[in-house]
Write a protein that holds these residues in place. Structure first.
Motif, PDB file in Angstrom:
ATOM      1  N   VAL A 131       0.988  -1.015   0.177  1.00 21.72           N
ATOM      2  CA  VAL A 131       0.202   0.484  -0.103  1.00 21.72           C
ATOM      3  C   VAL A 131       0.979   1.287  -0.211  1.00 21.72           C
ATOM      4  CG1 VAL A 131      -1.680   0.983   1.084  1.00 21.72           C
ATOM      5  CG2 VAL A 131      -1.524  -1.398   1.106  1.00 21.72           C
ATOM      6  N   LEU A 132       0.476   2.277  -0.834  1.00 19.90           N
ATOM      7  CA  LEU A 132       1.413   3.897  -0.788  1.00 19.90           C
ATOM      8  C   LEU A 132       0.494   4.781  -0.381  1.00 19.90           C
ATOM      9  CD1 LEU A 132       2.539   1.746  -3.660  1.00 19.90           C
ATOM     10  CD2 LEU A 132       4.315   3.592  -3.163  1.00 19.90           C
ATOM     11  N   ASP A 133       0.898   5.260   0.213  1.00 20.39           N
ATOM     12  CA  ASP A 133      -0.668   6.535   1.075  1.00 20.39           C
ATOM     13  C   ASP A 133      -0.050   7.482  -0.090  1.00 20.39           C
ATOM     14  OD1 ASP A 133      -2.353   7.610   2.828  1.00 20.39           O
ATOM     15  OD2 ASP A 133      -0.798   7.754   3.971  1.00 20.39           O
ATOM     16  N   ASP A 134      -0.960   8.551   0.676  1.00 24.25           N
ATOM     17  CA  ASP A 134      -1.018  10.115   0.056  1.00 24.25           C
ATOM     18  C   ASP A 134      -0.734   9.981  -2.051  1.00 24.25           C
ATOM     19  OD1 ASP A 134      -1.426  11.211   1.864  1.00 24.25           O
ATOM     20  OD2 ASP A 134       1.105  10.760   2.418  1.00 24.25           O
ATOM     21  N   MET A 135      -1.686   9.001  -2.252  1.00 26.21           N
ATOM     22  CA  MET A 135      -1.732   8.940  -4.150  1.00 26.21           C
ATOM     23  C   MET A 135      -2.303   9.771  -4.790  1.00 26.21           C
ATOM     24  SD  MET A 135       0.569   6.953  -3.985  1.00 26.21           S
ATOM     25  CE  MET A 135       0.987   6.325  -5.677  1.00 26.21           C
ATOM     26  N   LEU A 136      -3.568  10.712  -4.230  1.00 28.64           N
ATOM     27  CA  LEU A 136      -4.650  10.932  -4.717  1.00 28.64           C
ATOM     28  C   LEU A 136      -4.684  12.938  -4.321  1.00 28.64           C
ATOM     29  CD1 LEU A 136      -7.304   8.982  -4.955  1.00 28.64           C
ATOM     30  CD2 LEU A 136      -6.193   9.405  -6.459  1.00 28.64           C
ATOM     31  N   PRO A 137      -4.272  13.479  -4.430  1.00 27.00           N
ATOM     32  CA  PRO A 137      -3.336  14.647  -3.826  1.00 27.00           C
ATOM     33  C   PRO A 137      -4.961  15.464  -4.840  1.00 27.00           C
ATOM     34  CG  PRO A 137      -2.375  14.865  -5.704  1.00 27.00           C
ATOM     35  CD  PRO A 137      -2.461  13.498  -5.618  1.00 27.00           C
ATOM     36  N   ARG A 138      -5.319  16.091  -3.660  1.00 24.90           N
ATOM     37  CA  ARG A 138      -5.876  16.737  -4.203  1.00 24.90           C
ATOM     38  C   ARG A 138      -6.347  18.634  -4.925  1.00 24.90           C
ATOM     39  NH1 ARG A 138      -7.866  17.021   2.598  1.00 24.90           N
ATOM     40  NH2 ARG A 138      -5.403  17.370   2.290  1.00 24.90           N
ATOM     41  N   ASN A 139      -4.992  18.863  -4.631  1.00 24.88           N
ATOM     42  CA  ASN A 139      -5.407  20.000  -5.505  1.00 24.88           C
ATOM     43  C   ASN A 139      -3.526  20.254  -6.255  1.00 24.88           C
ATOM     44  OD1 ASN A 139      -3.523  21.642  -3.974  1.00 24.88           O
ATOM     45  ND2 ASN A 139      -5.684  21.750  -2.941  1.00 24.88           N
ATOM     46  N   ILE A 140      -3.228  21.043  -7.054  1.00 28.64           N
ATOM     47  CA  ILE A 140      -2.059  21.057  -7.879  1.00 28.64           C
ATOM     48  C   ILE A 140      -0.774  21.583  -6.492  1.00 28.64           C
ATOM     49  CG2 ILE A 140      -0.452  22.527  -9.345  1.00 28.64           C
ATOM     50  CD1 ILE A 140      -2.690  22.312 -10.964  1.00 28.64           C
ATOM     51  N   ASP A 141      -1.159  22.406  -5.230  1.00 30.81           N
ATOM     52  CA  ASP A 141      -0.618  22.529  -4.699  1.00 30.81           C
ATOM     53  C   ASP A 141      -0.175  21.793  -3.585  1.00 30.81           C
ATOM     54  OD1 ASP A 141      -0.186  25.536  -5.323  1.00 30.81           O
ATOM     55  OD2 ASP A 141      -2.544  26.124  -4.192  1.00 30.81           O
ATOM     56  N   GLU A 142      -1.029  20.991  -3.184  1.00 32.30           N
ATOM     57  CA  GLU A 142      -0.407  19.764  -2.180  1.00 32.30           C
ATOM     58  C   GLU A 142       0.228  18.581  -3.028  1.00 32.30           C
ATOM     59  OE1 GLU A 142      -4.134  18.818   0.657  1.00 32.30           O
ATOM     60  OE2 GLU A 142      -4.419  17.164  -1.475  1.00 32.30           O
ATOM     61  N   ALA A 143      -0.350  18.992  -4.483  1.00 33.51           N
ATOM     62  CA  ALA A 143       1.137  17.605  -4.843  1.00 33.51           C
ATOM     63  C   ALA A 143       2.384  18.697  -4.886  1.00 33.51           C
ATOM     64  CB  ALA A 143       0.248  17.769  -6.692  1.00 33.51           C
ATOM     65  N   ALA A 144       2.827  18.889  -5.161  1.00 30.73           N
ATOM     66  CA  ALA A 144       4.272  20.048  -5.185  1.00 30.73           C
ATOM     67  C   ALA A 144       5.143  19.704  -4.643  1.00 30.73           C
ATOM     68  CB  ALA A 144       4.129  22.156  -4.807  1.00 30.73           C
ATOM     69  N   ARG A 145       6.647  19.420  -5.501  1.00 28.37           N
ATOM     70  CA  ARG A 145       7.392  18.767  -4.882  1.00 28.37           C
ATOM     71  C   ARG A 145       8.425  20.085  -3.260  1.00 28.37           C
ATOM     72  NH1 ARG A 145      10.694  14.773  -6.814  1.00 28.37           N
ATOM     73  NH2 ARG A 145      12.311  15.670  -7.363  1.00 28.37           N
ATOM     74  N   VAL A 214      -0.646  17.816 -12.630  1.00 27.31           N
ATOM     75  CA  VAL A 214      -1.041  16.613 -12.288  1.00 27.31           C
ATOM     76  C   VAL A 214      -2.549  16.010 -13.129  1.00 27.31           C
ATOM     77  CG1 VAL A 214      -2.720  15.431  -9.676  1.00 27.31           C
ATOM     78  CG2 VAL A 214      -0.540  17.746  -9.904  1.00 27.31           C
ATOM     79  N   PRO A 215      -2.294  14.394 -13.757  1.00 30.97           N
ATOM     80  CA  PRO A 215      -3.680  14.550 -14.500  1.00 30.97           C
ATOM     81  C   PRO A 215      -5.040  14.826 -13.626  1.00 30.97           C
ATOM     82  CG  PRO A 215      -1.631  12.897 -14.035  1.00 30.97           C
ATOM     83  CD  PRO A 215      -1.720  14.122 -13.342  1.00 30.97           C
ATOM     84  N   GLU A 216      -5.888  15.530 -13.974  1.00 31.21           N
ATOM     85  CA  GLU A 216      -7.611  15.363 -14.251  1.00 31.21           C
ATOM     86  C   GLU A 216      -7.969  14.355 -13.492  1.00 31.21           C
ATOM     87  OE1 GLU A 216      -9.318  18.211 -13.876  1.00 31.21           O
ATOM     88  OE2 GLU A 216      -7.561  19.335 -13.993  1.00 31.21           O
ATOM     89  N   ALA A 217      -7.444  13.139 -13.972  1.00 34.71           N
ATOM     90  CA  ALA A 217      -7.778  12.028 -13.056  1.00 34.71           C
ATOM     91  C   ALA A 217      -7.452  11.547 -12.208  1.00 34.71           C
ATOM     92  CB  ALA A 217      -7.376  10.622 -14.568  1.00 34.71           C
ATOM     93  N   ILE A 218      -6.633  12.227 -11.956  1.00 34.03           N
ATOM     94  CA  ILE A 218      -5.793  11.936 -10.638  1.00 34.03           C
ATOM     95  C   ILE A 218      -6.690  12.893  -9.572  1.00 34.03           C
ATOM     96  CG2 ILE A 218      -3.667  12.667  -8.716  1.00 34.03           C
ATOM     97  CD1 ILE A 218      -3.952  10.474 -10.294  1.00 34.03           C
ATOM     98  N   LEU A 219      -6.860  13.736  -9.542  1.00 28.25           N
ATOM     99  CA  LEU A 219      -7.033  14.879  -8.510  1.00 28.25           C
ATOM    100  C   LEU A 219      -8.623  14.527  -9.112  1.00 28.25           C
ATOM    101  CD1 LEU A 219      -6.059  18.630 -10.381  1.00 28.25           C
ATOM    102  CD2 LEU A 219      -4.937  17.179  -8.590  1.00 28.25           C
ATOM    103  N   GLU A 220      -9.773  14.481  -9.895  1.00 26.99           N
ATOM    104  CA  GLU A 220     -10.795  13.772 -10.074  1.00 26.99           C
ATOM    105  C   GLU A 220     -11.146  12.342  -9.075  1.00 26.99           C
ATOM    106  OE1 GLU A 220     -12.820  14.351 -13.500  1.00 26.99           O
ATOM    107  OE2 GLU A 220     -12.725  17.120 -13.267  1.00 26.99           O
ATOM    108  N   ARG A 221     -10.074  11.797  -8.836  1.00 24.52           N
ATOM    109  CA  ARG A 221     -10.185  10.382  -8.068  1.00 24.52           C
ATOM    110  C   ARG A 221     -11.033  10.176  -9.191  1.00 24.52           C
ATOM    111  NH1 ARG A 221     -10.072  10.782  -1.534  1.00 24.52           N
ATOM    112  NH2 ARG A 221      -8.380  12.200  -1.649  1.00 24.52           N
ATOM    113  N   VAL A 222     -10.901   9.850 -10.527  1.00 25.27           N
ATOM    114  CA  VAL A 222     -11.829   8.383 -11.508  1.00 25.27           C
ATOM    115  C   VAL A 222     -12.209   7.133 -11.403  1.00 25.27           C
ATOM    116  CG1 VAL A 222     -12.129   8.319 -14.049  1.00 25.27           C
ATOM    117  CG2 VAL A 222     -11.301  11.380 -13.345  1.00 25.27           C
TER     118      VAL A 222
END
Length: 267
Positions: A131-145, A214-222
């Motif tokens: 299991v890998l955690d934190d794989m679906l950021p909710r916005n681009i800011d959260e996904a920043a390096r 960040v792909p939209e599919a990730i942000l929207e949890r498609v």
């Protein structure tokens, strides 16, 4: 369902005999384990009661896995099995211990999470659950390096794309847990070296400056499945039985893959 609730259910349905965790922090996820465990964190601050036999390692995960026999705490890293086939002596032979359930929640940069997966896989097998955690950021800011928010996933979401491209032999399932989702990986193959061979190529493509695309599919949890649907899927019992009987990959993996794809809608 929150991430710790989902992990609690995974401990139950996977019937895991051991557990490894990368990224201990205050010990809340480690506290869910009731089996021999290894927990790795260079700066843990455990404030939760731990109720398992645990080897708590204060080190980076890279340094930990560079040790000889790093999972030796788990029954010495090897255990005996009996060969009872007709015409053979019932003298025990040795099979290495493998990780049943692993949780990766370390440094929130994709290259760290990827190396953690690669190292964990070397000590896993087809029936392991990673299991890998934190794989679906909710916005681009959260996904920043470069972290500049309170809640932070970093760019570990990229590991899913990397595994999908370079390791299509695996089954990866996004899970819609709160707050930032998880990825569950099935079908580990400790002999596969594709990620090792392609690591420099992967780094050259995926190590890019902020802002991340960040792909939209990730942000929207498609593609994310409801956590309850995954833990209530019917494949867990057969998986645990096959694992405990020592069923080989050649016999066990394809039936599990079929059951997984049916239960989760992945292909």
């Amino acid at each position: 369902m929150k991430r710790h609730e989902f992990l609690r259910e995974l401990h139950k349905v996977s019937a895991n005999r051991n557990y490894l965790e990368i990224g201990v922090n205050d010990g809340r996820s480690l506290a869910l384990s009731r089996v021999p465990s290894i927990a790795i964190d260079p700066a843990f601050k455990v404030v939760t009661e731990i109720r398992c036999d645990v080897h708590l390692v204060k080190a980076t995960s890279d340094d930990f896995f560079a040790r000889p026999n790093p999972i030796g705490h788990l029954k010495g890293g090897r255990h005996p099995m009996r060969n009872l086939r007709r015409g053979r002596s019932p003298i025990g032979y040795w099979r290495r211990t493998t990780l049943d359930l692993s949780f990766i929640d370390g440094m929130h940069l994709f290259e760290y999470a990827l190396r953690d997966f690669m190292n964990v896989e070397k000590h896993s097998d087809w029936s392991s659950v990673i299991v890998l955690d934190d794989m679906l950021p909710r916005n681009i800011d959260e996904a920043a390096r470069d972290r500049h928010t309170g809640a932070w996933t970093g760019d570990v979401y990229k590991v899913a794309e990397i595994l999908g491209r370079y390791r299509p032999d695996l089954v990866t399932v996004f899970v819609d847990t709160q707050p930032t989702g998880q990825l569950v990986v099935f079908g580990a193959d400790p002999d596969n070296r594709v990620l090792d061979d392609k690591y420099d190529e992967i780094m050259a493509e995926f190590d890019v400056p902020d802002p991340q695309k960040v792909p939209e599919a990730i942000l929207e949890r498609v593609q994310a499945v409801p956590p309850k649907a995954l833990v209530e899927a019917p494949f867990w019992g057969p998986l645990a039985k096959a694992r405990n009987l020592g069923v080989s990959r050649s016999r066990g993996w394809e039936p599990l893959r079929t059951a997984l794809e049916k239960a989760t809608g992945t292909r």
